[in-house]
Design an enzyme around this catalytic site. Structure first.
Site, PDB file in Angstrom:
ATOM      1  N   SER A   4       1.415  -1.296   0.238  1.00  0.00           N
ATOM      2  CA  SER A   4      -0.308   0.105  -0.246  1.00  0.00           C
ATOM      3  C   SER A   4       0.780   1.527   0.132  1.00  0.00           C
ATOM      4  CB  SER A   4      -1.003  -0.018   1.309  1.00  0.00           C
ATOM      5  OG  SER A   4      -0.224   0.753   1.896  1.00  0.00           O
ATOM      6  N   LYS A  52       0.412   4.787   6.624  1.00  0.00           N
ATOM      7  CA  LYS A  52       0.705   5.700   5.476  1.00  0.00           C
ATOM      8  C   LYS A  52       1.041   7.062   5.855  1.00  0.00           C
ATOM      9  CE  LYS A  52      -2.560   2.873   4.971  1.00  0.00           C
ATOM     10  NZ  LYS A  52      -2.554   1.619   3.707  1.00  0.00           N
TER      11      LYS A  52
END
Length: 264
Positions: free
Chosen positions: A77, A148
């Protein structure tokens, strides 16, 4: 002459026990400190090795808990910045002394109540062992831990997308060069204002990342509370060929402060 001979014999015979006693004493002490005497007592060596290993493990756990935690990357990701199998070194002191996360920071956080509404139940013993292994970078992180990039901080208005297909923060388009090649900045349109004390998080591999965009309709709206931040990802420590420092991005350099450039 006879008297001298008897004295010499007596002197030589008296030397023998003393020498034997010294050798015996040396042998006993050598056995205690890992020398030849350990051959008959291998348990001493194993006990010493086990104690040393335990002390090292405790030290590493304390270091991981309070200062620098290895973090195994389990998914793609965050490609191309981070790859599957990379082991980050997460700086847990980055936000401990009044410093707060900034736009562009790559951070590790606990997604409970933001990305994960109901954490899965697990056996306490299994959870403890897995947690210890994850803290040392030997196992995948807990299902509630995520890595993230910060795209919006408290007060920011984050919009996607502008006419050029770019993310806007406070009315300023962001040139996100770290986004995975071929990915659009987002295929999901959104227009949000980040509440104070929270963060808007997105992965660099936008088409392969479940991030704040996927939780807009859930409690919390996908916003991550600042107090849930575990630390900032500052280095890739393993594998050796990937060793590098995660340099700050300049993508948000020209973004104005909240309220100074946002349009409505």
């Amino acid at each position: 002459m006879d008297t001298e001979a008897q004295h010499e014999k007596r002197d030589r015979s008296s030397d023998t026990p003393t020498g034997t006693e010294e050798r015996s004493r040396f042998s006993r002490s050598a056995g205690l400190f890992g020398g030849p005497g350990t051959a008959g007592r291998p348990w001493l060596s194993w006990r010493r090795t086990g104690l040393l290993g335990l002390l090292c493990a405790v030290f590493l756990l304390l270091l991981s808990t309070f200062v620098l935690q290895p973090f195994l990357i389990p998914s793609g990701s965050m490609e191309p910045t981070l790859r599957v199998g990379d082991r980050l070194l997460v700086n847990k002191l980055a936000y401990r002394f009044g410093t707060v996360p900034e736009r562009g920071d790559v951070i590790v956080f606990d997604g409970t109540d933001s990305f994960v509404q109901e954490p899965a139940q697990e056996n306490p013993v299994t959870g403890l062992l897995h947690g210890a292994a994850a803290a040392l970078g030997l196992a995948e992180p807990a299902e509630t831990d995520f890595v993230k990039r910060v795209v919006g901080v408290g007060g920011d208005r984050v919009v996607c997308c502008d006419k050029g297909g770019r993310v806007e923060v406070n009315g300023r388009a962001v040139d996100e060069r770290y986004v995975y090649a071929g990915d659009a900045p987002s295929r999901v349109p959104f227009d949000i204002v980040v509440p104070e004390g929270t963060l808007w998080m997105m992965g660099d591999h936008r088409s392969n990342s479940r991030d704040s965009r996927d939780h807009l309709g859930e409690p919390g709206g996908g916003m991550v509370p600042v107090e849930r931040v575990i630390g900032r990802a500052d280095w890739i420590g393993w594998p050796m060929g990937r060793w590098s420092v995660l340099e700050p991005t300049e993508a948000f350099r020209d973004v104005p402060r909240p309220g100074n450039g946002a349009h409505g």
